[in-house]
Motif scaffolding. Structure first.
Motif, PDB file in Angstrom:
ATOM      1  N   SER A  13      31.660  40.382  83.368  1.00  0.00           N
ATOM      2  CA  SER A  13      31.365  39.215  84.214  1.00  0.00           C
ATOM      3  C   SER A  13      32.522  38.222  84.224  1.00  0.00           C
ATOM      4  O   SER A  13      32.758  37.560  85.233  1.00  0.00           O
ATOM      5  CB  SER A  13      30.101  38.517  83.726  1.00  0.00           C
ATOM      6  OG  SER A  13      28.980  39.355  83.923  1.00  0.00           O
ATOM      7  N   ALA A  14      33.249  38.132  83.127  1.00  0.00           N
ATOM      8  CA  ALA A  14      34.396  37.229  83.068  1.00  0.00           C
ATOM      9  C   ALA A  14      35.578  37.786  83.861  1.00  0.00           C
ATOM     10  O   ALA A  14      36.322  37.030  84.487  1.00  0.00           O
ATOM     11  CB  ALA A  14      34.807  37.005  81.617  1.00  0.00           C
ATOM     12  N   ALA A  15      35.758  39.091  83.872  1.00  0.00           N
ATOM     13  CA  ALA A  15      36.896  39.707  84.559  1.00  0.00           C
ATOM     14  C   ALA A  15      36.631  39.923  86.051  1.00  0.00           C
ATOM     15  O   ALA A  15      37.552  39.859  86.866  1.00  0.00           O
ATOM     16  CB  ALA A  15      37.243  41.042  83.904  1.00  0.00           C
ATOM     17  N   GLN A  16      35.399  40.167  86.422  1.00  0.00           N
ATOM     18  CA  GLN A  16      35.054  40.547  87.796  1.00  0.00           C
ATOM     19  C   GLN A  16      35.509  39.546  88.852  1.00  0.00           C
ATOM     20  O   GLN A  16      36.072  39.945  89.867  1.00  0.00           O
ATOM     21  CB  GLN A  16      33.551  40.816  87.881  1.00  0.00           C
ATOM     22  CG  GLN A  16      33.110  41.475  89.164  1.00  0.00           C
ATOM     23  CD  GLN A  16      32.869  40.475  90.277  1.00  0.00           C
ATOM     24  OE1 GLN A  16      32.502  39.337  90.036  1.00  0.00           O
ATOM     25  NE2 GLN A  16      33.088  40.895  91.499  1.00  0.00           N
ATOM     26  N   PRO A  17      35.322  38.239  88.682  1.00  0.00           N
ATOM     27  CA  PRO A  17      35.763  37.305  89.731  1.00  0.00           C
ATOM     28  C   PRO A  17      37.269  37.338  89.971  1.00  0.00           C
ATOM     29  O   PRO A  17      37.735  37.029  91.066  1.00  0.00           O
ATOM     30  CB  PRO A  17      35.334  35.933  89.210  1.00  0.00           C
ATOM     31  CG  PRO A  17      34.277  36.199  88.212  1.00  0.00           C
ATOM     32  CD  PRO A  17      34.595  37.544  87.621  1.00  0.00           C
ATOM     33  N   LEU A  18      38.025  37.718  88.968  1.00  0.00           N
ATOM     34  CA  LEU A  18      39.478  37.758  89.103  1.00  0.00           C
ATOM     35  C   LEU A  18      39.956  38.956  89.924  1.00  0.00           C
ATOM     36  O   LEU A  18      41.114  39.002  90.342  1.00  0.00           O
ATOM     37  CB  LEU A  18      40.130  37.769  87.721  1.00  0.00           C
ATOM     38  CG  LEU A  18      39.825  36.526  86.879  1.00  0.00           C
ATOM     39  CD1 LEU A  18      40.371  36.695  85.470  1.00  0.00           C
ATOM     40  CD2 LEU A  18      40.370  35.277  87.535  1.00  0.00           C
ATOM     41  N   ARG A  27      45.017  40.052  89.836  1.00  0.00           N
ATOM     42  CA  ARG A  27      44.092  41.161  90.160  1.00  0.00           C
ATOM     43  C   ARG A  27      44.394  42.379  89.303  1.00  0.00           C
ATOM     44  O   ARG A  27      43.484  43.018  88.767  1.00  0.00           O
ATOM     45  CB  ARG A  27      44.186  41.526  91.637  1.00  0.00           C
ATOM     46  CG  ARG A  27      43.594  40.501  92.565  1.00  0.00           C
ATOM     47  CD  ARG A  27      43.454  41.030  93.983  1.00  0.00           C
ATOM     48  NE  ARG A  27      44.701  41.565  94.521  1.00  0.00           N
ATOM     49  CZ  ARG A  27      45.586  40.879  95.230  1.00  0.00           C
ATOM     50  NH1 ARG A  27      45.368  39.591  95.474  1.00  0.00           N
ATOM     51  NH2 ARG A  27      46.674  41.448  95.699  1.00  0.00           N
ATOM     52  N   GLU A  28      45.668  42.718  89.175  1.00  0.00           N
ATOM     53  CA  GLU A  28      46.058  43.879  88.363  1.00  0.00           C
ATOM     54  C   GLU A  28      45.653  43.684  86.904  1.00  0.00           C
ATOM     55  O   GLU A  28      45.145  44.611  86.262  1.00  0.00           O
ATOM     56  CB  GLU A  28      47.554  44.114  88.459  1.00  0.00           C
ATOM     57  CG  GLU A  28      48.004  44.605  89.820  1.00  0.00           C
ATOM     58  CD  GLU A  28      49.523  44.639  89.965  1.00  0.00           C
ATOM     59  OE1 GLU A  28      50.238  44.460  88.955  1.00  0.00           O
ATOM     60  OE2 GLU A  28      49.997  44.838  91.099  1.00  0.00           O
ATOM     61  N   ALA A  29      45.865  42.479  86.382  1.00  0.00           N
ATOM     62  CA  ALA A  29      45.494  42.201  84.990  1.00  0.00           C
ATOM     63  C   ALA A  29      43.985  42.275  84.798  1.00  0.00           C
ATOM     64  O   ALA A  29      43.507  42.687  83.737  1.00  0.00           O
ATOM     65  CB  ALA A  29      46.019  40.833  84.573  1.00  0.00           C
ATOM     66  N   ALA A  30      43.216  41.906  85.797  1.00  0.00           N
ATOM     67  CA  ALA A  30      41.758  41.958  85.693  1.00  0.00           C
ATOM     68  C   ALA A  30      41.241  43.389  85.708  1.00  0.00           C
ATOM     69  O   ALA A  30      40.163  43.664  85.182  1.00  0.00           O
ATOM     70  CB  ALA A  30      41.121  41.161  86.830  1.00  0.00           C
ATOM     71  N   LEU A  31      42.007  44.307  86.285  1.00  0.00           N
ATOM     72  CA  LEU A  31      41.583  45.701  86.323  1.00  0.00           C
ATOM     73  C   LEU A  31      41.551  46.331  84.941  1.00  0.00           C
ATOM     74  O   LEU A  31      40.743  47.211  84.669  1.00  0.00           O
ATOM     75  CB  LEU A  31      42.512  46.531  87.224  1.00  0.00           C
ATOM     76  CG  LEU A  31      42.280  46.398  88.712  1.00  0.00           C
ATOM     77  CD1 LEU A  31      43.349  47.165  89.474  1.00  0.00           C
ATOM     78  CD2 LEU A  31      40.898  46.876  89.098  1.00  0.00           C
ATOM     79  N   VAL A  32      42.438  45.899  84.060  1.00  0.00           N
ATOM     80  CA  VAL A  32      42.517  46.499  82.720  1.00  0.00           C
ATOM     81  C   VAL A  32      41.168  46.457  82.010  1.00  0.00           C
ATOM     82  O   VAL A  32      40.675  47.492  81.563  1.00  0.00           O
ATOM     83  CB  VAL A  32      43.639  45.843  81.886  1.00  0.00           C
ATOM     84  CG1 VAL A  32      43.622  46.328  80.458  1.00  0.00           C
ATOM     85  CG2 VAL A  32      44.991  46.103  82.537  1.00  0.00           C
ATOM     86  N   PRO A  33      40.510  45.302  81.893  1.00  0.00           N
ATOM     87  CA  PRO A  33      39.200  45.322  81.245  1.00  0.00           C
ATOM     88  C   PRO A  33      38.073  45.760  82.171  1.00  0.00           C
ATOM     89  O   PRO A  33      37.056  46.268  81.715  1.00  0.00           O
ATOM     90  CB  PRO A  33      38.986  43.876  80.806  1.00  0.00           C
ATOM     91  CG  PRO A  33      39.782  43.076  81.773  1.00  0.00           C
ATOM     92  CD  PRO A  33      40.976  43.927  82.112  1.00  0.00           C
TER      93      PRO A  33
END
Length: 57
Positions: A13-18, A27-33
């Motif tokens: 939930s913390a990573a999804q909005p990014l 966006r690329e960094a948010a894909l990692v988790p």
């Protein structure tokens, strides 16, 4: 393992909005988790004895 498994929804939930952020690097960094957390976890009761069972050659 169980504690991490229970935290998966909060972490995702913390990573999804990014994932929709205007900056491509964000966006690329948010894909990692997000990618591994989007998949259902393996059951803690999955049969794994085959991993340690010797195989006759």
């Amino acid at each position: 393992m169980l504690a991490f498994r229970n935290l998966r929804p909060a972490i995702y939930s913390a990573a999804q909005p990014l994932l929709d952020h205007g900056n491509a690097k964000v966006r690329e960094a948010a894909l990692v988790p997000a990618i591994p957390l989007a998949e259902p976890p393996l059951s803690l009761h999955t049969e794994t004895s085959w991993l340690t069972t010797p195989v006759a050659c």
